[in-house]
Design an enzyme around this catalytic site. Sequence first.
Site, mmCIF file in Angstrom:
data_model
loop_
_atom_site.group_PDB
_atom_site.id
_atom_site.type_symbol
_atom_site.label_atom_id
_atom_site.label_comp_id
_atom_site.label_asym_id
_atom_site.label_seq_id
_atom_site.Cartn_x
_atom_site.Cartn_y
_atom_site.Cartn_z
ATOM 1 N N HIS A 194 -5.000 18.247 -24.025
ATOM 2 C CA HIS A 194 -5.039 19.939 -23.342
ATOM 3 C C HIS A 194 -4.203 20.054 -24.108
ATOM 4 C CE1 HIS A 194 -7.774 20.554 -20.492
ATOM 5 N NE2 HIS A 194 -6.816 18.569 -19.150
ATOM 6 N N GLY A 195 -3.993 20.903 -24.920
ATOM 7 C CA GLY A 195 -3.242 21.789 -25.483
ATOM 8 C C GLY A 195 -2.989 23.381 -25.226
ATOM 9 N N CYS B 65 -7.671 22.419 -26.950
ATOM 10 C CA CYS B 65 -7.429 24.214 -27.126
ATOM 11 C C CYS B 65 -6.114 24.687 -26.998
ATOM 12 C CB CYS B 65 -7.431 25.066 -25.404
ATOM 13 S SG CYS B 65 -9.160 24.521 -24.687
ATOM 14 N N ARG B 66 -5.718 25.799 -27.421
ATOM 15 C CA ARG B 66 -4.796 26.084 -28.734
ATOM 16 C C ARG B 66 -4.406 27.570 -27.316
ATOM 17 N NH1 ARG B 66 -5.560 26.174 -34.833
ATOM 18 N NH2 ARG B 66 -3.702 25.498 -34.651
ATOM 19 N N GLU C 202 -5.824 23.114 -40.998
ATOM 20 C CA GLU C 202 -4.868 23.581 -41.258
ATOM 21 C C GLU C 202 -3.420 22.722 -41.743
ATOM 22 O OE1 GLU C 202 -3.393 25.168 -37.204
ATOM 23 O OE2 GLU C 202 -5.065 26.238 -36.883
#
Length: 263
Positions: A95-96, A143-144, A249
Amino acid sequence: HHLPPSSQIYPIHLPRETRTRRALLICNTKFEHLSQRNGAEVDVKEMTKLLEGLGYRVDFHENLTSQEMATVMKKFAGHKDHLTSDSTFLVFMSHGCRTGLCGIKSRNETTDILSLNTIYENFNSKRCRALMGKPKVVIIQSCRGDNVGSVLVCDSTIPEMPTLSSDSMIAAGLEDDKIREVHLESDFATLYSSTPDTVSWRSPTTGSLFIQSLVKQFRNHAFNSDLQEMFRKVQYSFENFPQQLPTQERTTMLKKFYLFPGH
């Protein structure tokens, strides 16, 4: 298929038999306060198979806190095998949130988060001499944020990168002309599963869409495409899925990286 001149390609000096390519794979599936990441085991299996097929020995760790992730990374960065390797893959699945990756004790966006900076700091030219000048490929499935990419547009500014003072840069290498100054951070290529602030999608049965696509593109093209071209193919595969777009990125690749330059 015409390869660019060799000066523009990362050198792979050692024959396959003596090369000791290593990859790090960290996957958090079960969390104390967050939902279980069902389907992640498929991602791990597929990614491991892919990396082993590319000639990497995979160090796999699961269900770690942010502190444990940092410790594992530091240890991996110090591995002597990197001296006789030409590159590395660093793969993170969890998860993020906007600022980083969730450790298994995460409650929210501030507790038990591994800052992405930690990855680059552990493998930069200062901390990881053995990989200096060699490709370091960072793959992040998380996820961000909570936004669905096709609906919400976000204008948040990206945090500024720390700048080195010119004094500290001058001090780095002028006393002895045999000391060559090198970039502190160089030769990284990063592919993130989604754009900042957005979610990444995962199927409980077939795994993450991003990892599925990445494995497929690498299987089909690693023999004749360079790394960033494959990254672009992964991104392009999401053309008709507006909810998520993988993003390149913090990429500081100075040359093209072919996993099999001899082909």
